[in-house]
Design an enzyme around this catalytic site. Structure first.
Site, mmCIF file in Angstrom:
data_model
loop_
_atom_site.group_PDB
_atom_site.id
_atom_site.type_symbol
_atom_site.label_atom_id
_atom_site.label_comp_id
_atom_site.label_asym_id
_atom_site.label_seq_id
_atom_site.Cartn_x
_atom_site.Cartn_y
_atom_site.Cartn_z
ATOM 1 N N HIS A 192 -91.722 149.771 -1.087
ATOM 2 C CA HIS A 192 -91.733 148.310 -1.000
ATOM 3 C C HIS A 192 -92.906 147.695 -1.752
ATOM 4 C CE1 HIS A 192 -88.701 148.815 2.049
ATOM 5 N NE2 HIS A 192 -89.520 149.532 2.788
ATOM 6 N N HIS A 199 -102.205 145.906 -0.107
ATOM 7 C CA HIS A 199 -101.010 146.086 -0.932
ATOM 8 C C HIS A 199 -100.746 144.815 -1.738
ATOM 9 C CE1 HIS A 199 -99.584 144.175 2.785
ATOM 10 N NE2 HIS A 199 -98.831 143.486 1.937
ATOM 11 N N THR A 255 -94.842 139.462 6.420
ATOM 12 C CA THR A 255 -93.829 138.951 5.491
ATOM 13 C C THR A 255 -92.736 139.968 5.212
ATOM 14 O OG1 THR A 255 -94.997 139.697 3.516
ATOM 15 C CG2 THR A 255 -95.584 137.505 4.366
#
Ligand code: 1SD
Ligand code: ZN
Length: 261
Positions: free
Chosen positions: A64, A93, A203
């Site tokens: 992801h 990230h 999110t």
């Protein structure tokens, strides 16, 4: 583990709520921050510790995003600002877009930036990240915005050089540069007290509504080429992860504060 989501098609953001009900909640992130609507406030000074010095760090393609973790004894943490306790570094990230005009999750005055860095920290008194995510005030995420330019940003050099080694989902490598956390976690002192802050969510699924967001106002930069390297990693379905930002969610009456130091 919330592995079964993507940014397109039948597992894309508009479908996350089927499997993960919290993604349909009222305090979701990201949001569009309209400067004319923010409430100014003077919070205590936001303080960083354990950021100086070196940190052994690892970089992973989790399908992801590109994620950086550290198991060093020197652990970054923050306190002050809108959080009245110490929060400990878990991982950082990135979110990016298919082109340089998109990529950030939070928007400012409806403007998308090319990339956003998230520094995820958990509330120390809960003892661990896994315990902290069970609590309403379990996490703080620092958001840093980057605009694409022609000029490379030295802070991304070592990461970009090693991205080819984590193209495959699940790859995990040691980062050669032990100063990567120092560069990425703490902003330059002059900008550290200039942020927006609001209550929101993760999110990504399960979209837990447990995050005090701290979004630094001043964008930094990254070059077009550096940004392109991020788009080269593979996602769980084997295609290139060309974008990984969630669209903005309704504010629904929440207040966004801006710190005035
Ligand atoms: O997308 C990340 C997700 O990868 C994970 O790091 C989670 C925290 O466990 O946070 C979300 S985010 O809200 O920081 N984007
Ligand atoms: Zn994120």
């Amino acid at each position: 583990v919330a592995g079964n989501f993507s940014y397109d098609g039948t597992n894309g953001p508009s479908h996350w709520g089927k499997e993960y009900k919290t993604c349909l909640g009222k305090y979701q992130s990201p949001i569009d921050i309209e400067e004319k609507d923010v409430t100014t406030m003077t919070f205590p000074e936001l303080q960083f510790s354990g950021v100086e010095g070196s940190h052994k760090a690892y970089m992973t393609n989790n399908g992801h995003t590109v994620m950086i973790q550290s198991f060093d004894s020197n652990v970054p943490s923050i306190s002050g600002g809108p959080i009245n306790s110490t929060y400990v570094f878990q991982q950082l990230h990135f979110h990016w877009g298919p082109n340089d005009n998109q990529g950030s999750e939070d928007l400012i005055n409806n403007h998308s930036f090319s990339m956003e860095l998230h520094v995820v920290l958990w509330k120390k008194e809960y003892g661990s990240y896994d315990e902290a995510i069970k609590r309403d005030d379990g996490l703080t995420v620092l958001g840093y915005l980057y605009q694409a330019t022609d000029e490379p940003n030295p802070m991304f050099e070592s990461i970009v050089q090693q991205i080819p080694d984590i193209v495959g989902v699940g790859s995990n490598i040691t980062i050669s540069d032990n100063n990567v956390l120092k560069k990425l976690v703490a902003p330059d002192i002059a900008s550290a007290q200039n942020y927006f802050t609001y209550r929101g969510s993760l999110t990504t699924p399960p979209c837990l509504e447990i995050v005090q967001w701290i979004d630094f106002v001043k964008p930094q930069h990254i070059s077009h080429e550096q940004l392109a390297a991020f788009r080269s990693i593979q996602s769980a379905d084997g295609t290139n992860l060309t974008h990984n930002f969630r669209p903005v969610q309704p504010l629904d009456g929440r207040t966004v504060y801006r710190n005035i130091a």
